[in-house]
Design an enzyme around this catalytic site. Structure first.
Site, PDB file in Angstrom:
ATOM      1  N   ASN A   8      29.330  35.086  46.246  1.00 43.72           N
ATOM      2  CA  ASN A   8      29.204  36.259  44.734  1.00 43.72           C
ATOM      3  C   ASN A   8      30.485  37.071  45.322  1.00 43.72           C
ATOM      4  O   ASN A   8      30.952  37.537  47.005  1.00 43.72           O
ATOM      5  CB  ASN A   8      28.188  37.333  45.112  1.00 43.72           C
ATOM      6  CG  ASN A   8      28.477  38.361  44.359  1.00 43.72           C
ATOM      7  OD1 ASN A   8      29.704  38.525  44.066  1.00 43.72           O
ATOM      8  ND2 ASN A   8      28.417  39.873  44.225  1.00 43.72           N
ATOM      9  N   LYS A  10      32.839  38.474  43.279  1.00 44.91           N
ATOM     10  CA  LYS A  10      32.727  39.962  43.234  1.00 44.91           C
ATOM     11  C   LYS A  10      34.573  39.690  42.417  1.00 44.91           C
ATOM     12  O   LYS A  10      34.619  38.408  41.576  1.00 44.91           O
ATOM     13  CB  LYS A  10      33.056  40.968  44.324  1.00 44.91           C
ATOM     14  CG  LYS A  10      31.380  40.801  45.150  1.00 44.91           C
ATOM     15  CD  LYS A  10      31.233  41.871  46.422  1.00 44.91           C
ATOM     16  CE  LYS A  10      30.372  41.782  47.173  1.00 44.91           C
ATOM     17  NZ  LYS A  10      29.762  42.292  48.082  1.00 44.91           N
ATOM     18  N   HIS A  92      22.795  44.206  41.311  1.00 46.68           N
ATOM     19  CA  HIS A  92      23.548  44.154  42.919  1.00 46.68           C
ATOM     20  C   HIS A  92      24.209  45.266  43.324  1.00 46.68           C
ATOM     21  O   HIS A  92      24.311  46.145  42.062  1.00 46.68           O
ATOM     22  CB  HIS A  92      25.054  43.262  42.391  1.00 46.68           C
ATOM     23  CG  HIS A  92      25.516  43.318  44.145  1.00 46.68           C
ATOM     24  ND1 HIS A  92      26.188  43.944  44.598  1.00 46.68           N
ATOM     25  CD2 HIS A  92      25.975  42.006  44.844  1.00 46.68           C
ATOM     26  CE1 HIS A  92      27.463  44.132  45.850  1.00 46.68           C
ATOM     27  NE2 HIS A  92      26.308  42.556  45.612  1.00 46.68           N
ATOM     28  N   GLU A  94      26.691  46.685  44.097  1.00 47.18           N
ATOM     29  CA  GLU A  94      27.641  47.213  43.434  1.00 47.18           C
ATOM     30  C   GLU A  94      27.955  47.517  41.150  1.00 47.18           C
ATOM     31  O   GLU A  94      28.055  48.782  41.663  1.00 47.18           O
ATOM     32  CB  GLU A  94      29.051  46.449  43.761  1.00 47.18           C
ATOM     33  CG  GLU A  94      28.775  46.143  45.108  1.00 47.18           C
ATOM     34  CD  GLU A  94      29.795  45.481  46.585  1.00 47.18           C
ATOM     35  OE1 GLU A  94      29.787  44.163  44.997  1.00 47.18           O
ATOM     36  OE2 GLU A  94      29.376  44.829  46.964  1.00 47.18           O
ATOM     37  N   GLU A 162      19.770  42.453  49.250  1.00 45.62           N
ATOM     38  CA  GLU A 162      20.973  42.976  50.129  1.00 45.62           C
ATOM     39  C   GLU A 162      21.210  44.901  50.857  1.00 45.62           C
ATOM     40  O   GLU A 162      20.913  45.612  49.413  1.00 45.62           O
ATOM     41  CB  GLU A 162      22.139  43.084  49.308  1.00 45.62           C
ATOM     42  CG  GLU A 162      22.104  41.856  48.823  1.00 45.62           C
ATOM     43  CD  GLU A 162      23.716  41.188  48.065  1.00 45.62           C
ATOM     44  OE1 GLU A 162      23.905  40.276  48.569  1.00 45.62           O
ATOM     45  OE2 GLU A 162      24.530  42.031  47.255  1.00 45.62           O
ATOM     46  N   GLY A 168      29.170  44.156  53.521  1.00 46.50           N
ATOM     47  CA  GLY A 168      31.146  43.840  53.814  1.00 46.50           C
ATOM     48  C   GLY A 168      31.616  45.054  54.749  1.00 46.50           C
ATOM     49  O   GLY A 168      32.677  45.445  55.235  1.00 46.50           O
ATOM     50  N   SER A 207      27.076  40.538  55.136  1.00 43.88           N
ATOM     51  CA  SER A 207      27.388  39.879  55.707  1.00 43.88           C
ATOM     52  C   SER A 207      26.794  39.097  56.389  1.00 43.88           C
ATOM     53  O   SER A 207      26.856  38.578  58.032  1.00 43.88           O
ATOM     54  CB  SER A 207      27.798  41.431  57.256  1.00 43.88           C
ATOM     55  OG  SER A 207      28.419  42.759  56.932  1.00 43.88           O
TER      56      SER A 207
END
Ligand code: 13P
Length: 247
Positions: A8, A10, A92, A94, A162, A168, A207
């Site tokens: 991904n 992003k 996701h 985010e 996730e 991250g 990660s």
């Protein structure tokens, strides 16, 4: 079941980044796992051209629930498909955080994706506060129930676990924690879609990097990874593809 290494990107990548795709497919012409990159939508068509004739698949990072219409700035599943995508990441964390996406919206998008011939990669995951409060399985179970379309098939759905706090951050759950969630997801999915659940790929994301990929891929019910930062570099993502191919 063919395992899946998905990257991904992003909101990263201009045409210069396509050199990483070329390097990836050159280094891994015939991996034992499926290999997927989800670049920004602006790059999908160019990426499809760069990856033509290779084993690399492409995906989008979101789509609208409608097929077309007055939705400025949005992209339909059919548009992603037309640009060369076979998959689309949905829900996701985010997007859930930045755009307030609800489970119902994610489910509607997943239905739109399936109708357009795309495989949705539906993301679920708890925040750190939710894990600390002992709510991990309750949160993930509710997200799964609300986001996965009824009647999903093994070939027509991927689910990614996730944990929000692992994205991250360089931090990952322990291997038993990953095993617990993935076993729970498999079981919960079976209640929702029946025997097809056994063949749905369950990805771990958060990660994942070359140094921890092999141990994560050895966890039962981990059928691949959804990789953010480490998917931007062909060498790193290639090492993860190699680890999954060997798992
Ligand atoms: P990182 O691999 O950068 O932690 O991101 C994970 C992720 O959000 C993939 O969708």
């Amino acid at each position: 079941m063919r395992k899946l290494a998905a990257g991904n990107w992003k909101m990263n990548g201009t045409p210069a980044a396509l050199a990483e795709l070329t390097a990836l497919v050159t280094a891994h012409p015939d991996p034992a796992c499926e290999m997927l990159i989800c670049p920004p939508a602006t790059l999908i068509a160019q990426a499809a051209w760069a990856a033509r004739g290779s084993r690399l698949g492409l995906g989008g990072q979101d789509c609208h629930a409608s097929a077309s219409g007055a939705h400025t700035g949005d992209i339909s599943a059919a548009m992603l498909k037309d640009a060369g995508a076979a998959y689309v990441i949905l829900g996701h964390s985010e997007r859930r955080a930045d755009h307030g996406e609800t489970d119902a919206q994610v489910q509607a998008k997943a239905l739109a994706a399936q109708a357009a011939g795309l495989v949705p990669i539906v993301c679920v995951g708890e925040t750190e506060a939710q894990r600390d409060a002992g709510q991990t399985l309750a949160v993930i179970g509710a997200q799964l129930d609300g986001s996965v379309p009824e009647g999903a098939t093994a070939a027509g759905l991927v689910v990614a676990y996730e944990p929000v706090w692992a994205i991250g951050t360089g931090r990952t759950p322990t291997l038993p924690q990953i095993a617990e969630v993935h076993a729970f997801l498999r079981n919960r999915l079976a209640h929702r879609i029946g025997p097809e659940a056994a063949g749905v790929r369950l990805l771990y994301g958060g990660s994942v990097k070359p140094s921890n990929a092999a141990e994560i891929f050895a966890v039962p019910d981990v059928d691949g990874a959804l990789v953010g930062g480490a998917s931007l570099k062909a060498a790193d993502f290639g090492a993860i593809v190699a680890a999954l191919s060997a798992a």
